[in-house]
Design a protein around this motif. Structure first.
Motif, PDB file in Angstrom:
ATOM      1  N   VAL A 228       0.866  -1.183   0.000  1.00 41.36           N
ATOM      2  CA  VAL A 228       0.000   0.000   0.000  1.00 41.36           C
ATOM      3  C   VAL A 228       0.903   1.233   0.000  1.00 41.36           C
ATOM      4  O   VAL A 228       1.688   1.421   0.933  1.00 41.36           O
ATOM      5  N   SER A 229       0.793   2.074  -1.039  1.00 35.29           N
ATOM      6  CA  SER A 229       1.730   3.193  -1.159  1.00 35.29           C
ATOM      7  C   SER A 229       1.092   4.413  -1.804  1.00 35.29           C
ATOM      8  O   SER A 229       0.198   4.305  -2.643  1.00 35.29           O
ATOM      9  N   GLU A 230       1.534   5.581  -1.369  1.00 35.24           N
ATOM     10  CA  GLU A 230       1.191   6.875  -1.954  1.00 35.24           C
ATOM     11  C   GLU A 230      -0.312   7.153  -1.957  1.00 35.24           C
ATOM     12  O   GLU A 230      -0.833   7.814  -2.847  1.00 35.24           O
ATOM     13  N   ASN A 231      -1.006   6.656  -0.956  1.00 37.54           N
ATOM     14  CA  ASN A 231      -2.423   6.974  -0.780  1.00 37.54           C
ATOM     15  C   ASN A 231      -2.559   8.161   0.175  1.00 37.54           C
ATOM     16  O   ASN A 231      -1.684   8.399   1.015  1.00 37.54           O
TER      17      ASN A 231
ATOM     18  N   GLY B   7       1.277  -6.661   3.908  1.00 42.04           N
ATOM     19  CA  GLY B   7       2.329  -6.110   3.078  1.00 42.04           C
ATOM     20  C   GLY B   7       2.933  -4.839   3.649  1.00 42.04           C
ATOM     21  O   GLY B   7       2.606  -4.389   4.751  1.00 42.04           O
ATOM     22  N   SER B   8       3.820  -4.232   2.876  1.00 40.62           N
ATOM     23  CA  SER B   8       4.472  -2.998   3.297  1.00 40.62           C
ATOM     24  C   SER B   8       3.565  -1.799   3.068  1.00 40.62           C
ATOM     25  O   SER B   8       2.664  -1.817   2.223  1.00 40.62           O
ATOM     26  N   VAL B   9       3.800  -0.737   3.827  1.00 42.47           N
ATOM     27  CA  VAL B   9       3.083   0.530   3.647  1.00 42.47           C
ATOM     28  C   VAL B   9       4.121   1.638   3.543  1.00 42.47           C
ATOM     29  O   VAL B   9       4.997   1.765   4.399  1.00 42.47           O
ATOM     30  N   SER B  10       4.033   2.455   2.487  1.00 38.24           N
ATOM     31  CA  SER B  10       5.045   3.484   2.279  1.00 38.24           C
ATOM     32  C   SER B  10       4.453   4.713   1.610  1.00 38.24           C
ATOM     33  O   SER B  10       3.572   4.615   0.748  1.00 38.24           O
ATOM     34  N   GLU B  11       4.905   5.866   2.058  1.00 36.30           N
ATOM     35  CA  GLU B  11       4.566   7.164   1.462  1.00 36.30           C
ATOM     36  C   GLU B  11       3.062   7.444   1.447  1.00 36.30           C
ATOM     37  O   GLU B  11       2.558   8.101   0.536  1.00 36.30           O
ATOM     38  N   ASN B  12       2.374   6.949   2.438  1.00 34.55           N
ATOM     39  CA  ASN B  12       0.963   7.286   2.618  1.00 34.55           C
ATOM     40  C   ASN B  12       0.858   8.488   3.563  1.00 34.55           C
ATOM     41  O   ASN B  12       1.693   8.662   4.452  1.00 34.55           O
ATOM     42  N   THR B  13      -0.170   9.309   3.373  1.00 37.23           N
ATOM     43  CA  THR B  13      -0.263  10.524   4.169  1.00 37.23           C
ATOM     44  C   THR B  13      -1.696  10.794   4.636  1.00 37.23           C
ATOM     45  O   THR B  13      -2.661  10.463   3.948  1.00 37.23           O
ATOM     46  N   VAL B  14      -1.790  11.412   5.811  1.00 36.67           N
ATOM     47  CA  VAL B  14      -3.036  11.994   6.312  1.00 36.67           C
ATOM     48  C   VAL B  14      -2.753  13.468   6.587  1.00 36.67           C
ATOM     49  O   VAL B  14      -1.811  13.789   7.317  1.00 36.67           O
ATOM     50  N   SER B  15      -3.551  14.349   5.985  1.00 40.23           N
ATOM     51  CA  SER B  15      -3.397  15.788   6.180  1.00 40.23           C
ATOM     52  C   SER B  15      -4.684  16.352   6.763  1.00 40.23           C
ATOM     53  O   SER B  15      -5.762  16.130   6.206  1.00 40.23           O
TER      54      SER B  15
END
Length: 324
Positions: A152-155, A176-184
């Motif tokens: 899961v990435s860049e969500n 799986g891995s999680v990378s570059e996800n963001t909450v603003s």
């Protein structure tokens, strides 16, 4: 989606993963667009789900779905409460990419179910999906991207205001891995946990972020979280707000925590603050907390471990009111 279904899928048009509302559902007074409604009966109740980018034939990637919600949905010319909302959805091992859910209500709006920018219930990856919310009352979890078995990435999840009863995840993978996800977050009231990226299995969590301008927060906040993988280069950035729970740049139940950060401009904190945290035998290295000012009522740690080693962690303080 294993419950009995009475699907309203008449006159579906599936183009690049975008499902267009059939005319019977898109009543003249329906303010929403980009999806179709599905009626589901379960446990004696009836629920109305809203989809776009749905992989209806279970053989394609669900991509470029775009749901826009500005009010209560209409089904058979009757106003209905919205339950789950999906930007992109796949029941099998297919990816969900570049799907969006935009919620911009013109008046008071309640959503009782879950919201997914993109959701793969199999081993497909979920990437570059997005949820954007301007206001509303939300009763269940919100996910930028979710996969049961893929990476899961860049969500992203972007929130301007609203009331939120349950957890918020930029990205979540069950294994799986999680990378570059963001909450603003610009503002709002939040009762439960917030995660930039969360791996609930052995996957690593890296370069995920939570950025907060202001609001009230009753529970914990994590830049990146992994049950048994490593957490690295995750961060939490806070400009202002009131925080009752702990803050973690990166948190692992058993893996290492390295180069995670918490950056604070000004806010009020009742809980503890950790740059990086390893609850098991993992190491904590090069994590940092940087504080310009604020009010702090508990302990602050650059890096924290239960049984591993700690090295090169930092707490940098310019100003503030510290009670401990």
């Amino acid at each position: 989606m294993k419950t009995s279904k009475k699907a309203l899928k008449l006159a579906l048009a599936l183009t690049f993963g975008v499902v267009v509302l059939p005319s019977v559902a898109a009543a003249a007074n329906d303010p929403n667009s980009g999806g179709f409604v599905e009626e589901i009966s379960a446990g004696g109740s009836t629920y109305y789900h809203y989809y776009a980018g749905d992989e209806t034939n279970k053989t394609k990637t669900a991509s470029k779905g775009d749901v826009v919600i500005t009010g209560q949905l209409w089904y058979n010319n009757q106003s209905k409460d919205i339950y789950n909302v999906y930007g992109g959805f796949s029941e099998r091992d297919r990816a969900v990419n570049n799907n969006t859910v935009t919620i911009n209500p013109a008046s008071a709006l309640i959503i009782n179910g879950y919201i997914y920018g993109g959701y793969s219930s199999g081993s497909g990856d979920a990437s570059k999906n997005a949820v954007s919310i301007s206001d509303g009352d939300f009763k269940q979890n919100i996910y930028g991207g979710l996969s049961a078995g893929g990476s899961v990435s860049e969500n992203t999840v972007s929130i301007s205001d609203g009331a939120f009863k349950q957890n918020i995840y930029g990205g979540l993978s069950a294994s799986g891995s999680v990378s570059e996800n963001t909450v603003s977050i610009r503002d709002g009231a939040f009762e439960k946990e917030i995660y930039g990226g969360y791996s609930s299995g052995s996957g690593d969590a890296s370069k995920n972020a939570v950025t907060i301008e202001k609001g009230t927060f009753d529970s914990f906040i994590y830049g990146g979280y992994s049950d048994s993988g490593s957490v690295s280069e995750n961060k939490v950035n806070i400009t202002d707000g009131t925080f009752k729970g702990n803050i973690y740049g990166g948190y692992s139940d058993s893996g290492s925590a390295s180069e995670n950060k918490v950056n604070i401009t000004d806010a009020t904190f009742k809980g503890e603050i950790y740059g990086g945290y390893s609850r098991g035998s993992g190491d904590a290295s090069k994590n940092a907390v940087t504080i310009e000012k604020g009010t702090f009522n508990s302990f602050i740690y650059g890096g924290y471990i239960y049984s591993g080693s700690v090295s090169e962690n930092k707490v940098n303080i310019s100003d503030g009111d510290f009670k401990q």
